[in-house]
Enzyme design. Sequence first.
Site, PDB file in Angstrom:
ATOM      1  N   HIS A   1      34.696  59.780  48.396  1.00 44.60           N
ATOM      2  CA  HIS A   1      33.397  60.229  47.904  1.00 44.60           C
ATOM      3  C   HIS A   1      32.879  61.383  48.740  1.00 44.60           C
ATOM      4  CE1 HIS A   1      33.751  55.873  46.985  1.00 44.60           C
ATOM      5  NE2 HIS A   1      33.083  56.151  45.884  1.00 44.60           N
TER       6      HIS A   1
ATOM      7  N   HIS B   1      36.725  49.577  48.528  1.00 42.90           N
ATOM      8  CA  HIS B   1      37.733  50.604  48.247  1.00 42.90           C
ATOM      9  C   HIS B   1      38.885  50.407  49.227  1.00 42.90           C
ATOM     10  CE1 HIS B   1      35.460  53.321  45.492  1.00 42.90           C
ATOM     11  NE2 HIS B   1      34.436  52.666  46.006  1.00 42.90           N
TER      12      HIS B   1
ATOM     13  N   MET C   1      27.881  58.114  42.138  1.00 46.47           N
ATOM     14  CA  MET C   1      28.087  59.058  43.240  1.00 46.47           C
ATOM     15  C   MET C   1      29.531  59.561  43.282  1.00 46.47           C
ATOM     16  SD  MET C   1      26.098  56.901  46.203  1.00 46.47           S
ATOM     17  CE  MET C   1      24.538  56.054  45.855  1.00 46.47           C
ATOM     18  N   SER C   2      30.184  59.537  42.134  1.00 45.95           N
ATOM     19  CA  SER C   2      31.599  59.945  42.110  1.00 45.95           C
ATOM     20  C   SER C   2      31.941  60.611  40.783  1.00 45.95           C
ATOM     21  CB  SER C   2      32.467  58.688  42.312  1.00 45.95           C
ATOM     22  OG  SER C   2      32.368  57.858  41.146  1.00 45.95           O
TER      23      SER C   2
ATOM     24  N   ASN D   1      24.420  47.536  38.167  1.00 47.12           N
ATOM     25  CA  ASN D   1      23.004  47.143  38.303  1.00 47.12           C
ATOM     26  C   ASN D   1      22.186  48.154  37.519  1.00 47.12           C
ATOM     27  OD1 ASN D   1      23.289  49.365  39.860  1.00 47.12           O
ATOM     28  ND2 ASN D   1      22.956  48.343  41.801  1.00 47.12           N
TER      29      ASN D   1
ATOM     30  N   TYR E   1      29.883  61.723  49.555  1.00 41.08           N
ATOM     31  CA  TYR E   1      28.903  61.230  50.530  1.00 41.08           C
ATOM     32  C   TYR E   1      29.573  60.729  51.820  1.00 41.08           C
ATOM     33  CZ  TYR E   1      29.994  56.472  48.838  1.00 41.08           C
ATOM     34  OH  TYR E   1      30.619  55.302  48.478  1.00 41.08           O
ATOM     35  N   GLU E   2      30.878  60.500  51.780  1.00 40.05           N
ATOM     36  CA  GLU E   2      31.580  60.081  53.009  1.00 40.05           C
ATOM     37  C   GLU E   2      31.731  61.253  53.983  1.00 40.05           C
ATOM     38  OE1 GLU E   2      35.012  57.151  52.366  1.00 40.05           O
ATOM     39  OE2 GLU E   2      34.715  57.947  50.339  1.00 40.05           O
TER      40      GLU E   2
ATOM     41  N   HIS F   1      24.672  47.691  47.917  1.00 42.42           N
ATOM     42  CA  HIS F   1      26.088  47.793  47.567  1.00 42.42           C
ATOM     43  C   HIS F   1      26.708  46.426  47.306  1.00 42.42           C
ATOM     44  CE1 HIS F   1      29.942  49.713  47.225  1.00 42.42           C
ATOM     45  NE2 HIS F   1      30.448  49.041  48.248  1.00 42.42           N
TER      46      HIS F   1
ATOM     47  N   SER G   1      34.425  51.317  42.849  1.00 46.29           N
ATOM     48  CA  SER G   1      33.993  50.215  43.731  1.00 46.29           C
ATOM     49  C   SER G   1      34.256  48.864  43.092  1.00 46.29           C
ATOM     50  CB  SER G   1      32.481  50.332  44.021  1.00 46.29           C
ATOM     51  OG  SER G   1      32.206  51.518  44.697  1.00 46.29           O
TER      52      SER G   1
ATOM     53  N   ALA H   1      31.751  52.255  39.344  1.00 51.04           N
ATOM     54  CA  ALA H   1      30.580  51.398  39.207  1.00 51.04           C
ATOM     55  C   ALA H   1      29.389  52.342  39.148  1.00 51.04           C
ATOM     56  CB  ALA H   1      30.450  50.449  40.388  1.00 51.04           C
TER      57      ALA H   1
HETATM   58  N1  GU7 Z   1      21.417  52.434  40.766  1.00 51.51           N
HETATM   59  C1  GU7 Z   1      22.696  52.695  41.106  1.00 51.51           C
HETATM   60  N2  GU7 Z   1      23.584  51.697  40.963  1.00 51.51           N
HETATM   61  C2  GU7 Z   1      24.858  51.966  41.283  1.00 51.51           C
HETATM   62  N3  GU7 Z   1      25.957  51.165  41.234  1.00 51.51           N
HETATM   63  C3  GU7 Z   1      27.009  51.873  41.650  1.00 51.51           C
HETATM   64  N4  GU7 Z   1      26.643  53.105  41.954  1.00 51.51           N
HETATM   65  C4  GU7 Z   1      27.539  54.165  42.389  1.00 51.51           C
HETATM   66  C5  GU7 Z   1      27.455  54.331  43.879  1.00 51.51           C
HETATM   67  N5  GU7 Z   1      28.275  53.335  44.540  1.00 51.51           N
HETATM   68  C6  GU7 Z   1      28.164  53.443  45.979  1.00 51.51           C
HETATM   69  C7  GU7 Z   1      27.090  52.502  46.512  1.00 51.51           C
HETATM   70  O1  GU7 Z   1      27.124  51.267  45.838  1.00 51.51           O
HETATM   71  C8  GU7 Z   1      29.506  53.129  46.617  1.00 51.51           C
HETATM   72  O2  GU7 Z   1      30.428  54.134  46.250  1.00 51.51           O
HETATM   73  C9  GU7 Z   1      25.278  53.215  41.748  1.00 51.51           C
HETATM   74  C10 GU7 Z   1      24.333  54.233  41.910  1.00 51.51           C
HETATM   75  O3  GU7 Z   1      24.627  55.358  42.341  1.00 51.51           O
HETATM   76  N6  GU7 Z   1      23.037  53.932  41.552  1.00 51.51           N
END
Ligand code: GU7
Length: 272
Positions: free
Chosen positions: A82, A60, A210-211, A234, A84-85, A246, A29, A112
């Site tokens: 992903h 993306h 999530m990946s 974060n 989740y998609e 997001h 991301s 990320a």
């Molecule tokens: N706390 C937290 N912060 C994060 N930042 C990125 N992602 C990965 C998931 N990214 C998603 C939603 O932002 C988009 O693919 C996460 C996560 O899963 N948890």
Amino acid sequence: MDVNKIVNAASFLKEKYSKVPKIGLILGSGLGVLADEIIEPVKIPYNEIPDFPVSTVEGHAGQLVFGDLNGVDVVAMQGRFHYYEGYSFDKVTFPVRVMKELGVEILIVTNAAGGVNESFTPGDLMLISDHINNMGSNPLIGPNDSKLGVRFPDMSEAYAKDLRKAAKEIAQQLNINVKEGVYVGNTGPTYETPAEVRLLRVLGGDAVGMSTVPEVIVARHAGLKVLGISCISNMAAGILDQPLNHEEVIETTEKVKKDFLQYVKALVKNMA
Ligand SMILES: Nc1nc2ncn(CCNC(CO)CO)c2c(=O)[nH]1
């Protein structure tokens, strides 16, 4: 996984780009900006590639970018898929199979992620030392095709020690303060709860996302060497006692892109 589909997609791509990419890059991301650094790029939208899914998530893009990155032939996924998609693990990991068929030897996977380790700060880069598959399934479940890999792959060094050692040395040379830790892969699309963060910390997790886990499992099954980098976008739920979104993920990756670009380009050059 249908080998014919892998060969068909790779044949289509070889018609577009005749060189053999040594390194494959999966850009998470907000990290797709790295693909814009590729010289003499050949860009192929996912929707033109037989059996490729299409990205549906903000941050993306949706194309493969072939070309020269710091003197090395690479292929980059500008946008990933992903679980989740709603894509199956086969669809999520299909690009990794195609990269292998194209001749890729090393996969650099980026993402990320949320900081579970409380010593982390949003904007940190984390070298992935290992991962925890918290997705409740595995892309290799089902009949194994020995042409693709062994039935029971070893995962004791999913993230190559030699690449990680070199990556730490390069971070020092570039004066980039890179952390190292364990990435936990959740299915999403919900962010984790504070109780889940506490559990992940007890389990030894340092970052959550999530990946990455499915792609790395398939990469190892296929015999690719793997290096993983998380951008801590974060802090995980409950640490800063503020809601997660997001938009913040994208904003943080935007802030760190200078270090991220410099670092990954140096890593690629070192793998030449
Ligand atoms: N706390 C937290 N912060 C994060 N930042 C990125 N992602 C990965 C998931 N990214 C998603 C939603 O932002 C988009 O693919 C996460 C996560 O899963 N948890």
